[in-house]
Scaffold this motif. Structure first.
Motif, PDB file in Angstrom:
ATOM      1  N   ALA A  24       0.833  -1.206   0.000  1.00 46.63           N
ATOM      2  CA  ALA A  24       0.000   0.000   0.000  1.00 46.63           C
ATOM      3  C   ALA A  24       0.869   1.258   0.000  1.00 46.63           C
ATOM      4  N   ARG A  25       2.071   1.165   0.564  1.00 43.87           N
ATOM      5  CA  ARG A  25       3.006   2.308   0.497  1.00 43.87           C
ATOM      6  C   ARG A  25       3.331   2.620  -0.957  1.00 43.87           C
ATOM      7  N   GLU A  26       3.640   1.587  -1.723  1.00 44.36           N
ATOM      8  CA  GLU A  26       3.982   1.787  -3.127  1.00 44.36           C
ATOM      9  C   GLU A  26       2.780   2.330  -3.893  1.00 44.36           C
ATOM     10  N   ASP A  37       4.881   9.370   3.311  1.00 44.15           N
ATOM     11  CA  ASP A  37       6.266   9.662   2.946  1.00 44.15           C
ATOM     12  C   ASP A  37       7.068   8.386   2.684  1.00 44.15           C
ATOM     13  N   GLY A  38       6.942   7.433   3.562  1.00 44.08           N
ATOM     14  CA  GLY A  38       7.662   6.163   3.362  1.00 44.08           C
ATOM     15  C   GLY A  38       9.158   6.347   3.317  1.00 44.08           C
ATOM     16  N   ASP A  39       9.695   7.105   4.259  1.00 43.53           N
ATOM     17  CA  ASP A  39      11.098   7.515   4.205  1.00 43.53           C
ATOM     18  C   ASP A  39      12.117   6.374   4.215  1.00 43.53           C
ATOM     19  N   CYS A  40      11.792   5.270   4.865  1.00 42.26           N
ATOM     20  CA  CYS A  40      12.798   4.196   4.995  1.00 42.26           C
ATOM     21  C   CYS A  40      12.781   3.230   3.821  1.00 42.26           C
ATOM     22  N   GLY A  41      11.952   3.501   2.845  1.00 39.11           N
ATOM     23  CA  GLY A  41      11.924   2.637   1.662  1.00 39.11           C
ATOM     24  C   GLY A  41      11.098   1.379   1.841  1.00 39.11           C
ATOM     25  N   GLY A  42      10.322   1.326   2.894  1.00 43.45           N
ATOM     26  CA  GLY A  42       9.473   0.151   3.107  1.00 43.45           C
ATOM     27  C   GLY A  42      10.091  -0.883   4.026  1.00 43.45           C
ATOM     28  N   ALA A  43      11.079  -0.477   4.801  1.00 44.83           N
ATOM     29  CA  ALA A  43      11.811  -1.416   5.660  1.00 44.83           C
ATOM     30  C   ALA A  43      11.237  -1.533   7.068  1.00 44.83           C
ATOM     31  N   CYS A  44      10.062  -0.977   7.304  1.00 41.31           N
ATOM     32  CA  CYS A  44       9.432  -1.030   8.626  1.00 41.31           C
ATOM     33  C   CYS A  44      10.343  -0.396   9.682  1.00 41.31           C
ATOM     34  N   ALA A  45      10.857   0.790   9.360  1.00 46.95           N
ATOM     35  CA  ALA A  45      11.814   1.420  10.262  1.00 46.95           C
ATOM     36  C   ALA A  45      11.557   2.899  10.498  1.00 46.95           C
ATOM     37  N   CYS A  46      10.487   3.475   9.921  1.00 43.28           N
ATOM     38  CA  CYS A  46      10.324   4.926  10.074  1.00 43.28           C
ATOM     39  C   CYS A  46       8.916   5.352  10.490  1.00 43.28           C
ATOM     40  N   ALA A  47       7.912   4.588  10.159  1.00 48.06           N
ATOM     41  CA  ALA A  47       6.502   4.879  10.469  1.00 48.06           C
ATOM     42  C   ALA A  47       5.956   6.100   9.726  1.00 48.06           C
ATOM     43  N   THR A  48       6.632   6.567   8.679  1.00 48.88           N
ATOM     44  CA  THR A  48       6.094   7.694   7.914  1.00 48.88           C
ATOM     45  C   THR A  48       5.153   7.228   6.801  1.00 48.88           C
ATOM     46  N   CYS A  49       4.754   5.971   6.875  1.00 50.47           N
ATOM     47  CA  CYS A  49       3.736   5.446   5.964  1.00 50.47           C
ATOM     48  C   CYS A  49       2.499   5.030   6.755  1.00 50.47           C
ATOM     49  N   HIS A  50       2.355   5.608   7.949  1.00 49.07           N
ATOM     50  CA  HIS A  50       1.242   5.271   8.846  1.00 49.07           C
ATOM     51  C   HIS A  50      -0.100   5.581   8.182  1.00 49.07           C
ATOM     52  N   GLN A  72       5.373  -2.123  17.531  1.00 48.05           N
ATOM     53  CA  GLN A  72       6.255  -1.321  18.380  1.00 48.05           C
ATOM     54  C   GLN A  72       6.564   0.017  17.732  1.00 48.05           C
ATOM     55  N   LEU A  73       6.757   0.009  16.417  1.00 50.76           N
ATOM     56  CA  LEU A  73       7.044   1.254  15.700  1.00 50.76           C
ATOM     57  C   LEU A  73       5.828   2.178  15.734  1.00 50.76           C
ATOM     58  N   LEU A  74       4.647   1.596  15.606  1.00 47.94           N
ATOM     59  CA  LEU A  74       3.427   2.408  15.583  1.00 47.94           C
ATOM     60  C   LEU A  74       3.141   3.076  16.926  1.00 47.94           C
ATOM     61  N   ARG A  85      -1.937   0.894  10.807  1.00 45.29           N
ATOM     62  CA  ARG A  85      -0.973  -0.031  10.196  1.00 45.29           C
ATOM     63  C   ARG A  85       0.056   0.801   9.440  1.00 45.29           C
ATOM     64  N   LEU A  86       1.155   0.158   9.126  1.00 40.23           N
ATOM     65  CA  LEU A  86       2.144   0.781   8.255  1.00 40.23           C
ATOM     66  C   LEU A  86       1.856   0.327   6.835  1.00 40.23           C
ATOM     67  N   ALA A  87       1.677   1.289   5.943  1.00 40.88           N
ATOM     68  CA  ALA A  87       1.289   0.947   4.565  1.00 40.88           C
ATOM     69  C   ALA A  87       2.317   0.045   3.897  1.00 40.88           C
ATOM     70  N   CYS A  88       3.585   0.164   4.305  1.00 39.37           N
ATOM     71  CA  CYS A  88       4.620  -0.678   3.674  1.00 39.37           C
ATOM     72  C   CYS A  88       4.475  -2.137   4.064  1.00 39.37           C
ATOM     73  N   GLN A  89       3.700  -2.407   5.094  1.00 40.79           N
ATOM     74  CA  GLN A  89       3.538  -3.786   5.555  1.00 40.79           C
ATOM     75  C   GLN A  89       2.209  -4.388   5.088  1.00 40.79           C
TER      76      GLN A  89
HETATM   77  S1  FES Z   1       8.118   3.125   4.809  1.00 41.70           S
HETATM   78 FE1  FES Z   1       9.173   3.249   6.668  1.00 41.70          FE
HETATM   79  S2  FES Z   1       7.963   2.127   8.034  1.00 41.70           S
HETATM   80 FE2  FES Z   1       6.853   2.039   6.164  1.00 41.70          FE
END
Ligand code: FES
Length: 108
Positions: A24-26, A37-50, A72-74, A85-89
């Motif tokens: 969903a991030r993509e 924003d998806g700043d971490c590229g979808g690595a579940c490390a930034c939460a900017t795809c909330h 935990q990130l959320l 949820r995180l859109a990248c997940q």
């Molecule tokens: S893009 Fe970084 S946690 Fe989803």
């Protein structure tokens, strides 16, 4: 193709299409959906795809166990709720065709 609609904080609805298997991030980034924003590229490390999963879809998408990495990130995401949820997940499959995701007013 799978359809997903992003609902912005303003109430604007942005329907987009994405190939099965993409996230969903993509779907948001490829279609210039503001607020993901998806700043971490979808690595579940930034939460900017909330995103907030629409209540009608949360059971199909699935709620998170709080002790998962995503959960935990959320905990640190602005305005997170039980439907967050995180859109990248969120992996888009035919089962999620028609999914509705609400974009938070802000990610930080
Ligand atoms: S893009 Fe970084 S946690 Fe989803």
């Amino acid at each position: 193709m799978v359809n997903v609609t992003f609902v912005l904080a303003s109430g604007a609805r942005l329907p987009v299409e994405i190939d099965e298997g993409e996230s969903a991030r993509e779907a948001a980034l490829y279609n210039d959906v503001p607020g993901i924003d998806g700043d971490c590229g979808g690595a579940c490390a930034c939460a900017t795809c909330h995103v907030h999963v629409d209540p009608a879809w949360i059971d199909r998408v699935g709620r998170l166990p709080p002790d998962s990495m995503e959960g935990q990130l959320l905990q640190f995401a602005e305005g997170a709720t039980a439907n967050s949820r995180l859109a990248c997940q969120i992996r888009m499959t035919d089962r999620l065709n028609g999914l509705i995701l609400h974009v938070p007013e802000q990610q930080y």
